[in-house]
Design a protein around this motif. Structure first.
Motif, PDB file in Angstrom:
ATOM      1  N   VAL A   1       0.801  -1.236   0.000  1.00 37.39           N
ATOM      2  CA  VAL A   1       0.000   0.000   0.000  1.00 37.39           C
ATOM      3  C   VAL A   1       0.832   1.283   0.000  1.00 37.39           C
ATOM      4  N   CYS A   2       2.119   1.183   0.282  1.00 41.35           N
ATOM      5  CA  CYS A   2       2.942   2.393   0.448  1.00 41.35           C
ATOM      6  C   CYS A   2       3.112   3.128  -0.890  1.00 41.35           C
ATOM      7  N   PRO A   3       2.667   4.386  -0.974  1.00 41.61           N
ATOM      8  CA  PRO A   3       2.777   5.104  -2.255  1.00 41.61           C
ATOM      9  C   PRO A   3       4.226   5.382  -2.656  1.00 41.61           C
ATOM     10  N   VAL A   4       5.107   5.537  -1.673  1.00 41.51           N
ATOM     11  CA  VAL A   4       6.510   5.821  -1.999  1.00 41.51           C
ATOM     12  C   VAL A   4       7.187   4.543  -2.498  1.00 41.51           C
ATOM     13  N   PHE A   5       6.950   3.432  -1.805  1.00 38.99           N
ATOM     14  CA  PHE A   5       7.528   2.153  -2.241  1.00 38.99           C
ATOM     15  C   PHE A   5       7.025   1.797  -3.643  1.00 38.99           C
TER      16      PHE A   5
ATOM     17  N   VAL B   1       9.842   1.874   2.641  1.00 44.11           N
ATOM     18  CA  VAL B   1       8.589   1.443   3.248  1.00 44.11           C
ATOM     19  C   VAL B   1       8.756   1.269   4.761  1.00 44.11           C
ATOM     20  N   ALA B   2       7.631   1.210   5.478  1.00 34.43           N
ATOM     21  CA  ALA B   2       7.676   1.139   6.945  1.00 34.43           C
ATOM     22  C   ALA B   2       8.573  -0.001   7.426  1.00 34.43           C
ATOM     23  N   ARG B   3       8.437  -1.189   6.830  1.00 39.54           N
ATOM     24  CA  ARG B   3       9.223  -2.337   7.292  1.00 39.54           C
ATOM     25  C   ARG B   3      10.723  -2.035   7.253  1.00 39.54           C
TER      26      ARG B   3
ATOM     27  N   LEU C   1      12.179   9.848   3.608  1.00 35.38           N
ATOM     28  CA  LEU C   1      11.560   9.392   2.357  1.00 35.38           C
ATOM     29  C   LEU C   1      10.206   8.718   2.655  1.00 35.38           C
ATOM     30  N   CYS C   2       9.230   9.537   3.023  1.00 32.80           N
ATOM     31  CA  CYS C   2       7.932   9.016   3.476  1.00 32.80           C
ATOM     32  C   CYS C   2       6.967  10.190   3.541  1.00 32.80           C
ATOM     33  N   THR C   3       5.763  10.010   3.018  1.00 35.55           N
ATOM     34  CA  THR C   3       4.792  11.118   3.033  1.00 35.55           C
ATOM     35  C   THR C   3       4.014  11.187   4.349  1.00 35.55           C
ATOM     36  N   THR C   4       4.289  10.264   5.263  1.00 32.66           N
ATOM     37  CA  THR C   4       3.531  10.102   6.521  1.00 32.66           C
ATOM     38  C   THR C   4       2.021   9.955   6.261  1.00 32.66           C
ATOM     39  N   CYS C   5       1.712   9.186   5.217  1.00 33.64           N
ATOM     40  CA  CYS C   5       0.302   8.989   4.857  1.00 33.64           C
ATOM     41  C   CYS C   5      -0.398   7.981   5.761  1.00 33.64           C
ATOM     42  N   LEU C   6       0.380   7.170   6.477  1.00 31.34           N
ATOM     43  CA  LEU C   6      -0.132   6.178   7.438  1.00 31.34           C
ATOM     44  C   LEU C   6      -0.874   5.003   6.806  1.00 31.34           C
ATOM     45  N   ARG C   7      -0.698   4.799   5.514  1.00 24.63           N
ATOM     46  CA  ARG C   7      -1.334   3.615   4.901  1.00 24.63           C
ATOM     47  C   ARG C   7      -0.727   2.342   5.489  1.00 24.63           C
ATOM     48  N   CYS C   8       0.575   2.394   5.792  1.00 23.64           N
ATOM     49  CA  CYS C   8       1.243   1.221   6.383  1.00 23.64           C
ATOM     50  C   CYS C   8       0.630   0.894   7.741  1.00 23.64           C
ATOM     51  N   ALA C   9       0.430   1.946   8.551  1.00 24.56           N
ATOM     52  CA  ALA C   9      -0.106   1.730   9.904  1.00 24.56           C
ATOM     53  C   ALA C   9      -1.518   1.156   9.832  1.00 24.56           C
TER      54      ALA C   9
ATOM     55  N   ASP D   1       2.751   1.193  15.727  1.00 28.61           N
ATOM     56  CA  ASP D   1       2.462   2.627  15.811  1.00 28.61           C
ATOM     57  C   ASP D   1       3.568   3.384  15.073  1.00 28.61           C
ATOM     58  N   TYR D   2       3.389   3.501  13.770  1.00 26.32           N
ATOM     59  CA  TYR D   2       4.444   4.010  12.889  1.00 26.32           C
ATOM     60  C   TYR D   2       4.848   5.451  13.214  1.00 26.32           C
ATOM     61  N   GLU D   3       3.857   6.306  13.508  1.00 22.01           N
ATOM     62  CA  GLU D   3       4.195   7.715  13.810  1.00 22.01           C
ATOM     63  C   GLU D   3       5.083   7.823  15.043  1.00 22.01           C
TER      64      GLU D   3
HETATM   65  S1  SF4 Z   1       3.500   6.491   6.007  1.00 19.91           S
HETATM   66 FE1  SF4 Z   1       3.922   4.346   5.553  1.00 19.91          FE
HETATM   67  S2  SF4 Z   1       2.753   3.925   3.688  1.00 19.91           S
HETATM   68 FE2  SF4 Z   1       2.909   6.160   3.858  1.00 19.91          FE
HETATM   69  S3  SF4 Z   1       4.727   6.722   2.671  1.00 19.91           S
HETATM   70 FE3  SF4 Z   1       5.401   6.433   4.791  1.00 19.91          FE
HETATM   71  S4  SF4 Z   1       6.087   4.304   4.918  1.00 19.91           S
HETATM   72 FE4  SF4 Z   1       4.842   4.501   3.054  1.00 19.91          FE
END
Ligand code: SF4
Ligand code: SF4
Length: 410
Positions: A26-30, A39-41, A67-75, A83-85
């Motif tokens: 789901v990660c838009p950047v990955f 990606v989060a992982r 390198l992340c938009t902080t969109c939280l799709r990963c979370a 808790d990615y944030e």
């Molecule tokens: S918040 Fe997660 S899904 Fe969104 S860009 Fe960052 S790592 Fe990718």
């Protein structure tokens, strides 16, 4: 090698990740880079290696944390709810402590974290920006007269000579059913003043009198998401003071910017008022909205801002039900309506080419709906989507929900 620790990030928090890879789907950047550290992982693994002293937080690691938009799709998709944030913001803050902010982030944070400086800058630049053509997709944005190599057309928000919060002011509803205080945020105060007025008109039409405190400032999102926590804490304290000292009793504070809403709800612990996003207020008043009529038939699709559906976990049906309630409005659903628009605050400044690829995907999904307009509830998303639509030569308009609703006969 000296062992360094990302502040507040425990081994337990990091090792919650079971490395399933769902976030990669789901990660838009990955999706653009296809590199694991995007990606989060990958970032969580890197953070764990740093905390265990296996690798150092060097400039390359700092780049991967950014390198992340902080969109939280990963979370959202994560099966173990990492808790990615709580990992990415402290990781960025350690990077800022070691290397400082990158020049573009430094400039953005400096400008947005000093209310008077931002108001002076917008006042001085307003007459020049007015000479630029208006975006045909969104009238409060201006188009640069030249294309930028590798990016194409570029939109900039139109700075206003007079801020929206120029004084403490009341906007009274005719038949008052409640009193609310408007947390405008810096984008509405300095750039999208017309939308701010429209937010007030919509709230008044629903029966809420609206108070706007002059001294409020930026919510601090540019500093927070860049990892400049000192600046964020200062802005938070300043806003706390302004809202705590208000003499009136308000039913709630309202915001019409997805990121302000997320920051106030998640990072301003014990804010003096409960906070509602405009879309929540609209949904609560849907029976009244059923009587509103857009002047002519219009097909509208919806973009879900990341900080509304994931940051604040506001149900996805709220805006859709509101649009469906309006007379003369036909709601059209969109593929990946909740995917990031590519803006990600200063992500767009730091990684313009990756941001553009995410943005164009969004613009193409919007085009495919054949709607007349795409609506959303975030000034940053409106601007970035309008720019994407310009880049694909679309005729679809990008509208903040308040700009759409204000046109309705009530
Ligand atoms: S918040 Fe997660 S899904 Fe969104 S860009 Fe960052 S790592 Fe990718
Ligand atoms: S989805 Fe969650 S558990 Fe799976 S790899 Fe990503 S962060 Fe780790």
């Amino acid at each position: 090698m000296a062992k360094e620790k990302i502040p507040g990030v425990s081994r337990e928090l990091l090792e919650k990740c079971v490395r399933c890879g769902s976030c990669r789907t789901v990660c838009p950047v990955f999706n653009v880079t296809r590199e694991e550290p995007s990606v989060a992982r990958g970032k969580i693994f890197l953070a764990n290696m740093i905390n265990q002293g296996v690798v150092e937080l060097d400039r390359e690691a700092a780049h991967f944390f950014n390198l992340c938009t902080t969109c939280l799709r990963c979370a959202e998709i994560c099966p173990v709810m990492v808790d990615y944030e709580k990992i990415i913001i402290p990781a960025r803050s350690l990077a800022v402590e070691k290397f400082g902010l990158s020049p573009e982030k430094k400039a953005a944070v400096k400008l947005f974290s000093h209310r008077k400086l931002l108001e002076t800058a917008t006042k001085l630049s307003a007459p020049f920006t007015k000479l630029l053509p208006k975006s045909s997709q969104s009238s409060q944005n201006r188009l640069l007269p030249f294309k930028i190599p590798k990016l194409g057309k570029v939109l900039i928000p139109e700075p206003k000579a007079k801020p929206f919060n120029d004084r403490d002011k009341w906007f009274k509803a005719d038949k008052e059913k409640g009193k609310v205080v408007f947390f405008t945020g810096c984008m509405f105060n300095n750039f999208y003043t017309q939308t701010a007025e429209n937010v007030v008109k919509v709230l008044n039409a629903l029966g809420y009198s609206v108070f706007v405190p002059k001294e409020q400032g930026c919510c601090g999102a540019p500093a927070l998401f860049s990892g400049d926590l000192k600046t964020f804490e200062r802005l938070k304290e300043e806003n706390f003071k302004v809202f705590k000292e208000l003499k009136e009793d308000f039913d709630f504070a309202v915001t019409a910017c997805a990121t302000c809403g997320h920051v106030l709800k998640s990072f301003y612990k014990s804010f003096p008022y409960s906070v509602k996003e405009l879309i929540e207020v609209l949904f609560e008043n849907i029976d009244k909205i059923k009587g509103w009529k857009y002047p002519q038939p219009i097909k509208v699709t919806w973009h879900h801002p990341c900080h509304i559906v994931r940051g604040q976990k506001i149900p996805r049906n709220y805006p859709i039900d509101v649009l469906k309630a309006l007379q003369n409005v036909k709601f059209i659903s969109m593929e990946e309506a909740d995917n990031c628009c590519g803006m990600g605050g200063s992500f767009k400044l730091s990684y313009p080419e990756i941001s553009r690829k995410i943005q164009l995907k969004k613009a193409k999904n919007i085009e495919a709906t054949a709607a007349d307009a795409v609506s959303t509830e975030c000034p940053g998303c409106v601007m970035n989507i309008a720019e994407g639509l310009e880049r694909v030569s679309s005729k679809v308009k990008a509208l903040h929900i308040a700009d759409l609703l204000v046109e309705c006969e009530k």
